[in-house]
Design a protein around this motif. Sequence first.
Motif, PDB file in Angstrom:
ATOM      1  N   LYS A  28      34.808  45.004  17.256  1.00  9.03           N
ATOM      2  CA  LYS A  28      36.182  45.068  17.759  1.00  9.03           C
ATOM      3  C   LYS A  28      36.933  43.789  17.398  1.00  9.03           C
ATOM      4  O   LYS A  28      36.355  42.713  17.356  1.00  9.03           O
ATOM      5  N   PRO A  29      38.223  43.881  17.164  1.00  7.67           N
ATOM      6  CA  PRO A  29      39.011  42.679  16.854  1.00  7.67           C
ATOM      7  C   PRO A  29      38.993  41.698  18.032  1.00  7.67           C
ATOM      8  O   PRO A  29      39.091  42.106  19.194  1.00  7.67           O
ATOM      9  N   LEU A  30      38.860  40.420  17.698  1.00  9.79           N
ATOM     10  CA  LEU A  30      38.763  39.393  18.733  1.00  9.79           C
ATOM     11  C   LEU A  30      39.939  39.396  19.709  1.00  9.79           C
ATOM     12  O   LEU A  30      39.715  39.296  20.927  1.00  9.79           O
ATOM     13  N   PRO A  31      41.194  39.543  19.273  1.00  4.13           N
ATOM     14  CA  PRO A  31      42.300  39.587  20.246  1.00  4.13           C
ATOM     15  C   PRO A  31      42.154  40.738  21.252  1.00  4.13           C
ATOM     16  O   PRO A  31      42.472  40.576  22.434  1.00  4.13           O
ATOM     17  N   LEU A  32      41.652  41.874  20.800  1.00  4.60           N
ATOM     18  CA  LEU A  32      41.426  43.006  21.704  1.00  4.60           C
ATOM     19  C   LEU A  32      40.334  42.667  22.720  1.00  4.60           C
ATOM     20  O   LEU A  32      40.493  42.924  23.919  1.00  4.60           O
ATOM     21  N   VAL A  33      39.255  42.081  22.245  1.00  7.16           N
ATOM     22  CA  VAL A  33      38.146  41.700  23.131  1.00  7.16           C
ATOM     23  C   VAL A  33      38.620  40.687  24.166  1.00  7.16           C
ATOM     24  O   VAL A  33      38.289  40.788  25.347  1.00  7.16           O
ATOM     25  N   ILE A  34      39.419  39.722  23.731  1.00  2.73           N
ATOM     26  CA  ILE A  34      39.953  38.717  24.661  1.00  2.73           C
ATOM     27  C   ILE A  34      40.829  39.387  25.715  1.00  2.73           C
ATOM     28  O   ILE A  34      40.718  39.092  26.909  1.00  2.73           O
ATOM     29  N   GLY A  35      41.693  40.297  25.297  1.00  2.00           N
ATOM     30  CA  GLY A  35      42.563  41.001  26.253  1.00  2.00           C
ATOM     31  C   GLY A  35      41.781  41.811  27.263  1.00  2.00           C
ATOM     32  O   GLY A  35      42.067  41.778  28.467  1.00  2.00           O
ATOM     33  N   ILE A  36      40.765  42.528  26.799  1.00  2.39           N
ATOM     34  CA  ILE A  36      39.931  43.310  27.713  1.00  2.39           C
ATOM     35  C   ILE A  36      39.185  42.380  28.665  1.00  2.39           C
ATOM     36  O   ILE A  36      39.125  42.628  29.877  1.00  2.39           O
ATOM     37  N   SER A  37      38.643  41.285  28.124  1.00  5.58           N
ATOM     38  CA  SER A  37      37.895  40.345  28.962  1.00  5.58           C
ATOM     39  C   SER A  37      38.783  39.715  30.029  1.00  5.58           C
ATOM     40  O   SER A  37      38.373  39.555  31.173  1.00  5.58           O
ATOM     41  N   TRP A  38      40.006  39.362  29.673  1.00  3.27           N
ATOM     42  CA  TRP A  38      40.930  38.797  30.656  1.00  3.27           C
ATOM     43  C   TRP A  38      41.275  39.815  31.741  1.00  3.27           C
ATOM     44  O   TRP A  38      41.426  39.461  32.911  1.00  3.27           O
ATOM     45  N   SER A  39      41.385  41.069  31.344  1.00  5.16           N
ATOM     46  CA  SER A  39      41.661  42.125  32.326  1.00  5.16           C
ATOM     47  C   SER A  39      40.510  42.254  33.319  1.00  5.16           C
ATOM     48  O   SER A  39      40.735  42.421  34.520  1.00  5.16           O
ATOM     49  N   ILE A  40      39.292  42.180  32.829  1.00  2.39           N
ATOM     50  CA  ILE A  40      38.117  42.235  33.708  1.00  2.39           C
ATOM     51  C   ILE A  40      38.060  40.987  34.581  1.00  2.39           C
ATOM     52  O   ILE A  40      37.773  41.061  35.782  1.00  2.39           O
ATOM     53  N   ALA A  41      38.360  39.829  33.981  1.00  2.00           N
ATOM     54  CA  ALA A  41      38.289  38.563  34.719  1.00  2.00           C
ATOM     55  C   ALA A  41      39.291  38.501  35.865  1.00  2.00           C
ATOM     56  O   ALA A  41      39.063  37.791  36.855  1.00  2.00           O
ATOM     57  N   LEU A  42      40.387  39.238  35.761  1.00  2.00           N
ATOM     58  CA  LEU A  42      41.358  39.275  36.864  1.00  2.00           C
ATOM     59  C   LEU A  42      40.678  39.704  38.159  1.00  2.00           C
ATOM     60  O   LEU A  42      40.911  39.114  39.217  1.00  2.00           O
ATOM     61  N   PHE A  43      39.798  40.698  38.077  1.00  2.00           N
ATOM     62  CA  PHE A  43      39.081  41.154  39.267  1.00  2.00           C
ATOM     63  C   PHE A  43      38.134  40.072  39.780  1.00  2.00           C
ATOM     64  O   PHE A  43      37.954  39.918  40.983  1.00  2.00           O
TER      65      PHE A  43
END
Length: 111
Positions: A28-43
Amino acid sequence: MPTILLLTLSNVFMTIAWYWHLKGGMSKPLPLVIGISWSIALFEYCLAVPANRIGYAHGWSAGQLKVTQEVIALLVFGAFAVAVLGEPLTWRHAGAFACLVGAVAFLFVGR
């Protein structure tokens, strides 16, 4: 007890946020992975911040909260590494865990 439970749940989310992409997500593209990870980290933040506030309000020091969080993080990561990433645990993992448990003991003894 709410502090321990919230710290445990927050560490589950943070471990997933940091490491989920290592198994099957490397393409997966790194910017996508970062965005998904930040979304998870919000929780994770929604659980970690109250955990620390509750613990502090009940007399835990910041140091006690931090080393407790580190022990929980190592346990959660160990389970994730074995169950999701298929990595074996070694005597080095046990040694690191023992050192962290020792750190917790030093900060809680005589409290």
